[in-house]
Write a protein that holds these residues in place. Structure first.
Motif, PDB file in Angstrom:
ATOM      1  N   SER A  66      10.591  49.426 129.793  1.00 32.62           N
ATOM      2  CA  SER A  66       9.711  50.493 129.339  1.00 32.62           C
ATOM      3  C   SER A  66       8.259  50.189 129.690  1.00 32.62           C
ATOM      4  CB  SER A  66       9.909  50.708 127.840  1.00 32.62           C
ATOM      5  OG  SER A  66       8.680  50.796 127.198  1.00 32.62           O
ATOM      6  N   LEU A  67       7.515  51.239 129.872  1.00 30.29           N
ATOM      7  CA  LEU A  67       6.171  51.113 130.419  1.00 30.29           C
ATOM      8  C   LEU A  67       5.335  52.253 129.853  1.00 30.29           C
ATOM      9  CD1 LEU A  67       4.926  49.624 133.041  1.00 30.29           C
ATOM     10  CD2 LEU A  67       5.316  51.796 134.117  1.00 30.29           C
ATOM     11  N   ARG A  68       4.172  51.931 129.323  1.00 25.35           N
ATOM     12  CA  ARG A  68       3.325  52.998 128.784  1.00 25.35           C
ATOM     13  C   ARG A  68       2.011  53.045 129.548  1.00 25.35           C
ATOM     14  NH1 ARG A  68       3.471  55.899 123.899  1.00 25.35           N
ATOM     15  NH2 ARG A  68       5.257  54.667 123.282  1.00 25.35           N
TER      16      ARG A  68
ATOM     17  N   ALA B  27       1.542  47.562 123.661  1.00 25.48           N
ATOM     18  CA  ALA B  27       1.576  46.224 123.098  1.00 25.48           C
ATOM     19  C   ALA B  27       0.214  45.860 122.536  1.00 25.48           C
ATOM     20  CB  ALA B  27       2.005  45.225 124.165  1.00 25.48           C
ATOM     21  N   GLY B  28      -0.434  46.827 121.896  1.00 27.70           N
ATOM     22  CA  GLY B  28      -1.720  46.552 121.276  1.00 27.70           C
ATOM     23  C   GLY B  28      -2.746  46.023 122.247  1.00 27.70           C
ATOM     24  N   ASN B  29      -2.763  46.583 123.434  1.00 26.24           N
ATOM     25  CA  ASN B  29      -3.721  46.231 124.470  1.00 26.24           C
ATOM     26  C   ASN B  29      -3.593  44.806 125.008  1.00 26.24           C
ATOM     27  OD1 ASN B  29      -5.632  47.351 126.173  1.00 26.24           O
ATOM     28  ND2 ASN B  29      -7.285  46.281 125.121  1.00 26.24           N
ATOM     29  N   LEU B  30      -2.472  44.186 124.788  1.00 27.90           N
ATOM     30  CA  LEU B  30      -2.180  42.911 125.442  1.00 27.90           C
ATOM     31  C   LEU B  30      -2.111  43.162 126.950  1.00 27.90           C
ATOM     32  CD1 LEU B  30      -1.296  40.806 123.184  1.00 27.90           C
ATOM     33  CD2 LEU B  30       0.827  40.669 124.438  1.00 27.90           C
ATOM     34  N   PRO B  31      -2.446  42.171 127.752  1.00 25.67           N
ATOM     35  CA  PRO B  31      -2.294  42.385 129.193  1.00 25.67           C
ATOM     36  C   PRO B  31      -0.853  42.771 129.521  1.00 25.67           C
ATOM     37  CG  PRO B  31      -3.464  40.341 128.774  1.00 25.67           C
ATOM     38  CD  PRO B  31      -3.008  40.848 127.451  1.00 25.67           C
ATOM     39  N   ARG B  32      -0.675  43.655 130.468  1.00 27.58           N
ATOM     40  CA  ARG B  32       0.678  44.094 130.813  1.00 27.58           C
ATOM     41  C   ARG B  32       1.493  42.938 131.369  1.00 27.58           C
ATOM     42  NH1 ARG B  32       1.310  49.616 131.028  1.00 27.58           N
ATOM     43  NH2 ARG B  32      -0.629  50.810 131.222  1.00 27.58           N
ATOM     44  N   HIS B 179      -7.651  39.864 123.965  1.00 24.68           N
ATOM     45  CA  HIS B 179      -6.523  39.270 124.673  1.00 24.68           C
ATOM     46  C   HIS B 179      -6.977  38.934 126.079  1.00 24.68           C
ATOM     47  CE1 HIS B 179      -3.726  40.244 121.539  1.00 24.68           C
ATOM     48  NE2 HIS B 179      -4.272  41.447 121.461  1.00 24.68           N
ATOM     49  N   ILE B 180      -6.757  37.716 126.462  1.00 27.83           N
ATOM     50  CA  ILE B 180      -7.161  37.351 127.819  1.00 27.83           C
ATOM     51  C   ILE B 180      -6.032  36.638 128.553  1.00 27.83           C
ATOM     52  CG2 ILE B 180      -9.604  37.128 127.207  1.00 27.83           C
ATOM     53  CD1 ILE B 180      -9.076  34.024 127.478  1.00 27.83           C
TER      54      ILE B 180
END
Lengths: 222, 293
Positions: A66-68, B27-32, B179-180
Motif C-alpha cells: 500500500s502506498l499513500r 506513516a505519520g510523515n516517516l520517510p517512505r 523523522h530523518i
C-alpha cells in the motif's frame, strides 16, 4: 492466431485499478486485457490494426503493497464555473492545488512479470498497404530492439514496464510454483468499448497454472 | 520550436543527509519505505513537483514557461486562458465539438505551460481543455541500500495557546518530532519519448531545462525537513533513433552503484561510500551515454 506475438513484460510495481475501487485505488490481482493492449500499443499501433489479447501468463506470485500519496482532488463544481462565466471574470474561481489536496492510498502490486499472448486484426481503416506481415514485422523488430513509441507502463505511468519479445522458437518463462492449480479471479475488466459510449466489458477470469485465457471481446459482458 | 528527435533515458542519483526526502502520509510523515526491502522511496510526483518548482524559479514570468500545476494555482483559470486566447466559447465539461478547435486548445496549453508540454495533464475539470500525455515519464526512486529512519525529538520553547501555557505552568515547552534518514543514496529512472514530444512540442531547449532542473532542483528546495539533499549524478542515454535503439532496462543495468570495497558491512554515511560506474563498453550500438553531472 496466425499473426500472434508473445511479449514478456515485467516491473517492480503495477496498479491495474479496479473500477469499483478507484478513489483509493486497489489493483486487480493481475494485468487486465485492456492494460495489456495498452502496452502493445505503446510499442506499435496504427489505426489500421486492433490488438486482441488471447492469453495472459502470470509469472510471479501475486503480492500487494500500500502506498499513500498527495494528489489533486480533481473537479471544480460546474456551477462555480458557470457563475464565473456569467460574471465574465475568473478570479472568483479559487481552486488552489495545495488547498485542494487529497491523500489517497493505492494498493498496488509488487514485482510482477507477465507474458502477453496476442494477435491483431484489421479494422475498417486498413487499406491494401496493410499486410499482416508488415505490422507483425514492425512489432517484432521494435520489441526485439527495445524500441517503443512511448515507455509502456503497468497500469499507471509511474510504473514503467520493461519488455522483451519472446521469439517464436523460444520457450515461455516458467510461472512461479505458487501459481499452480486453478484460481478464480472473479469478474475482471476486459476492455472498454470506445465505439459504444465507452461501455466497460467484463469477463470471468480464471487462472489455471498461471495462465488466464482471455475470451474474445464479443463474448464479454457489458 | 521543433520537438526533440531522439529518445532518452536517464538515471539520477541523489542523496539525503540527515533529512526526510519524502514523507509518507500513511506513516505519520516517516520517510517512505519499501516494506519488503526497507529501501527508502521517493515518489515520481515528488520529484516532478521539484522540477516544476525549479522551472518556475528559473523562468519566472517567461512566456511559454508557465506552470500549470502550481501551488496556489487556479486550474480553471488556466483553461479559460486557453479558450480566450483562441476565441472559443466555453462549453461546460466538454471538448469543443470541432476537433480542430479542440486541438488548438491543447496546443495552446502545451505552448504556454512547461509542465503540460513535459509531463502532460488531464484538463477535464469544469472547463475542458482535453488531455495531454507528456514525453517525460519518471518512476519511483529507491535507495541503493536499506535506510533506517530515525526519530528525533525536539522541543519548542513556547506553546501555542494560553490554555497550554496554563497547563504547563511557566515551563512553556512543546515536544515535537522529526523523522530523518541519516544517509541515503537514491536512484531514479526516467524516460523521454521523442514521439510524444512531437505531439506536445517538447523541444531541445526544454530538454536542457529538464537536465538543469534535475541537477539543481534540490538547491532550491531547502527546508527544515529535507536536511541536506543534492543531485549527485545524472547519466543520460541518448538513442539515435526516435523509437530508441535498445531496451531501457538494458541501459539502466549498465549503471552500477556499489559500496566502496572493504566497507560493505558498515552503514553508508556519505556519497564517497559509493562507487558509480557506467559500463560504456556494454552499451548497444546507437546509444550514447553522457554524464551531465
Amino acid at each position: 492466431m496466425a499473426y500472434g506475438v508473445r511479449l514478456h513484460i515485467w516491473g517492480e510495481r503495477a496498479c491495474f485499478t479496479r473500477p469499483e475501487m478507484k478513489v483509493e485505488r486497489v489493483s486487480y490481482d493481475v494485468i487486465t486485457p485492456s492494460a495489456a493492449r495498452g502496452i502493445l500499443e505503446a510499442i506499435h499501433w496504427k489505426p489500421a490494426i486492433r490488438w486482441c489479447v488471447d492469453r495472459i501468463h502470470v509469472l510471479k506470485p501475486i503480492r500487494f503493497e500500500s502506498l499513500r500519496r498527495n494528489e489533486v482532488a480533481g473537479k471544480l463544481p460546474a456551477s462555480t464555473v458557470t457563475k464565473a462565466m456569467k460574471a465574465g471574470r475568473v478570479d472568483d474561481v479559487a481552486y488552489y492545488v495545495d488547498k485542494n489536496r487529497q491523500q489517497r492510498a493505492a494498493t498496488i502490486l509488487r514485482d510482477v512479470g507477465y507474458v502477453i499472448e496476442a494477435h491483431f486484426e484489421f479494422t475498417s481503416r486498413a487499406d491494401e498497404s496493410d499486410t499482416p506481415g508488415k505490422h507483425l514485422d514492425i512489432f517484432n523488430r521494435r520489441s526485439r530492439q527495445g524500441q517503443c513509441f512511448h515507455m509502456p507502463c503497468l497500469g499507471n505511468r509511474e510504473f514503467p514496464a520493461a519488455f522483451e519479445l519472446i521469439e517464436t522458437e523460444d520457450e515461455l518463462p516458467l510461472a512461479d510454483s505458487q501459481l499452480r492449480g486453478e484460481r478464480d479471479l472473479g469478474y475482471m475488466l476486459h476492455d472498454i468499448d470506445f465505439a459504444n459510449g465507452k461501455t466497460p466489458h467484463f469477463f470471468r477470469a480464471t487462472m489455471q497454472d498461471g495462465v488466464i485465457k482471455v475470451p474474445p471481446f464479443e463474448e464479454t459482458l457489458a | 520550436m521543433s520537438a526533440i528527435t531522439n529518445r532518452y533515458e536517464f538515471v539520477l542519483l541523489f542523496d539525503v543527509t540527515n533529512g526526510n526526502p519524502n514523507g509518507d502520509p500513511d506513516a505519520g510523515n516517516l520517510p517512505r519505505l519499501d516494506p519488503e526491502t526497507n529501501q527508502g522511496l521517493v515518489t515520481d510526483v515528488c520529484l516532478k513537483r521539484k522540477i516544476r518548482n525549479y522551472v518556475a524559479l528559473e523562468k519566472e514570468e517567461d512566456a511559454g514557461y508557465a506552470i500549470y500545476m502550481q501551488e496556489k494555482a487556479v486550474l480553471n483559470q488556466q483553461h479559460k486562458k486557453a479558450y480566450d486566447a483562441i476565441g472559443v466559447e466555453v462549453e461546460k465539461g466538454k471538448l469543443p465539438k470541432d476537433e480542430a478547435k479542440a486541438r488548438e486548445l491543447t496546443a495552446w496549453m502545451c505552448r504556454n505551460f512547461f509542465d503540460v508540454r513535459t509531463f502532460g495533464a488531464v484538463m477535464t475539470t469544469g472547463v475542458n481543455s482535453g488531455q495531454v500525455r507528456g514525453p517525460v515519464q519518471m518512476a519511483f526512486a529507491s535507495s541503493i541500500d536499506p535506510v533506517v529512519p530515525m526519530e528525533i525529538s525536539i522541543t519548542r520553547m513556547a506553546v501555542t495557546t494560553d490554555a497550554e501555557a496554563e497547563k504547563q505552568r511557566g515551563d512553556n515547552r512543546t515536544m515535537g518530532r522529526k523523522h530523518i534518514i541519516p544517509y541515503g543514496l537514491y536512484r531514479a529512472h526516467g524516460y523521454i519519448s521523442a514521439k510524444l514530444a512531437e505531439r506536445t512540442g517538447f523541444s531541445d531547449d526544454d530538454l536542457d531545462l529538464i537536465w538543469r532542473s534535475l541537477i539543481n532542483m534540490f538547491e532550491h528546495d531547502r527546508s527544515a525537513a529535507r536536511g541536506e539533499m543534492s543531485s549527485r549524478k545524472l547519466i543520460v542515454f541518448k538513442h539515435d533513433h526516435p523509437m530508441g535503439n535498445a531496451p531501457a532496462h538494458v541501459l539502466f543495468d549498465s549503471v552500477k552503484v556499489e559500496r566502496v570495497e572493504g566497507e560493505e558491512d558498515t552503514p553508508a554515511r556519505h556519497y564517497s561510500d559509493y562507487r558509480v560506474s557506467v559500463d560504456a563498453e556494454a552499451l548497444p550500438a546507437g546509444v550514447s551515454v553522457e554524464e551531465k553531472l
